[in-house]
Design a protein around this motif. Structure first.
Motif, PDB file in Angstrom:
ATOM      1  N   ALA A  40      -8.089   2.494  10.266  1.00  0.00           N
ATOM      2  CA  ALA A  40      -8.704   2.735   8.956  1.00  0.00           C
ATOM      3  C   ALA A  40      -7.724   2.415   7.840  1.00  0.00           C
ATOM      4  CB  ALA A  40      -9.166   4.181   8.853  1.00  0.00           C
ATOM      5  N   ALA A  41      -6.458   2.802   8.030  1.00  0.00           N
ATOM      6  CA  ALA A  41      -5.438   2.528   7.015  1.00  0.00           C
ATOM      7  C   ALA A  41      -5.172   1.034   6.872  1.00  0.00           C
ATOM      8  CB  ALA A  41      -4.147   3.263   7.376  1.00  0.00           C
ATOM      9  N   ARG A  42      -5.291   0.292   7.964  1.00  0.00           N
ATOM     10  CA  ARG A  42      -5.055  -1.156   7.917  1.00  0.00           C
ATOM     11  C   ARG A  42      -5.983  -1.846   6.933  1.00  0.00           C
ATOM     12  NH1 ARG A  42      -7.379  -5.593   9.825  1.00  0.00           N
ATOM     13  NH2 ARG A  42      -8.986  -4.419  10.962  1.00  0.00           N
ATOM     14  N   VAL A  43      -7.251  -1.429   6.905  1.00  0.00           N
ATOM     15  CA  VAL A  43      -8.215  -2.110   6.041  1.00  0.00           C
ATOM     16  C   VAL A  43      -8.194  -1.572   4.612  1.00  0.00           C
ATOM     17  CG1 VAL A  43      -9.682  -2.676   8.003  1.00  0.00           C
ATOM     18  CG2 VAL A  43     -10.165  -0.615   6.666  1.00  0.00           C
ATOM     19  N   LEU A  44      -7.353  -0.572   4.349  1.00  0.00           N
ATOM     20  CA  LEU A  44      -7.187  -0.049   2.997  1.00  0.00           C
ATOM     21  C   LEU A  44      -6.127  -0.838   2.241  1.00  0.00           C
ATOM     22  CD1 LEU A  44      -7.087   3.863   3.177  1.00  0.00           C
ATOM     23  CD2 LEU A  44      -8.719   2.466   1.895  1.00  0.00           C
ATOM     24  N   ARG A  45      -6.366  -1.067   0.975  1.00  0.00           N
ATOM     25  CA  ARG A  45      -5.322  -1.659   0.130  1.00  0.00           C
ATOM     26  C   ARG A  45      -4.280  -0.598  -0.203  1.00  0.00           C
ATOM     27  NH1 ARG A  45      -5.341   0.574  -4.719  1.00  0.00           N
ATOM     28  NH2 ARG A  45      -7.296   1.324  -5.665  1.00  0.00           N
TER      29      ARG A  45
END
Length: 268
Positions: free
Chosen positions: A147-152
């Motif tokens: 989930a954090a990967r796809v967050l800016r």
């Protein structure tokens, strides 16, 4: 087959069969265009955990485990144009399309597992989930890292799950559900199997500390932990949740975290 893939398959098969009954039973409570964080009935309009709606209107938002897209549709009705909902169940997404047609509010959706998201790194400003997907993953740290990967950088993750302490008690709304029968620290998954021994339903237990460490391991910063109280106005029983139990201990935990901004070159 890896554990993650095994769990994803079980969740997909379960929800393909359970989606119709789930939406028929709980659709009114969830509302076609409603953002409800859990069985207590806390709604985002009152909680404000995603931030001011005015500031979300230009944001790119991803909802994990969107079901019939109720939460995503609530965001769309409040002017958030770029919203995508994902769910492991095709049948749930068919219900999303049905409600789109009934309400005239469309939500972009994709069928995928929360453990492996088909989006580029930094694609979203906000990732949210209301009991969607995350309670069913074996590795909380890996799921939150995805989930954090796809967050800016500077983006936020807000998600709700069954409160970890509920694991101690049988899933009963009455008196029996008030007596602890299982250790809080017993992390064995709850599994239902078919006659051939294949998992049909799998739910994983992570303690509060496990979730906090998972957030930290994903290089996110915990900003808030909300444990909604059961309101006197909610007399509904939903599975093991009930006013009787809700008055005594929390049923939902909502975690709000942020992805730090990138540090300037040469900074500490």
């Amino acid at each position: 087959m890896s554990t993650a893939l095994h769990v994803a398959r079980a969740s997909r098969v379960w929800w393909e069969h359970a989606a119709d009954e789930y939406q028929a039973e709980h659709g009114g409570f969830l509302r076609d265009t409603g953002f409800v964080w859990g069985p207590e009935g806390l709604v985002e309009a009152d909680a404000g955990l995603l931030g001011p709606v005015d500031e979300l209107r230009g944001a790119r938002v991803l909802e994990l485990g969107c079901g019939a897209g109720q939460c995503s549709r609530w965001l769309r009705t409040h002017g958030v144009e770029h919203v995508v909902g994902v769910d492991v169940s095709h049948r749930q997404l068919q219900h999303a399309r049905r409600i789109d047609e009934q309400t005239g509010v469309e939500v972009a959706t994709a069928q995928t597992d929360v453990q492996s998201l088909p989006f580029a790194a930094g694609a979203f400003d906000l990732v949210c989930s209301a009991f969607g997907g995350l309670p069913f993953v074996p590795d909380a740290g890996a799921a939150l890292t995805e989930a954090a990967r796809v967050l800016r950088p500077g983006g936020r993750l807000v998600f709700s799950v069954s409160h970890p302490m509920r694991w101690c008690f049988p899933d009963e709304p009455g008196e029996r559900g008030l007596t602890a029968e299982q250790s809080y620290f017993d992390r064995r998954a709850y599994v239902e199997e078919d006659a051939a021994g294949r998992a049909l339903y799998v739910e994983h237990h992570h303690t509060t500390g496990d979730w906090v460490r998972a957030i930290a391991s994903a290089d996110l910063v915990l900003r808030d932990l909300v444990e909604p109280e059961w309101p006197g106005s909610n007399q509904q029983t939903w599975g093991g949740w009930s006013p009787l139990r809700g008055r005594l201990f929390p049923g939902t935990a909502i975690f709000a975290a942020a992805k730090p901004e990138r540090r300037a070159a040469g900074g500490l």
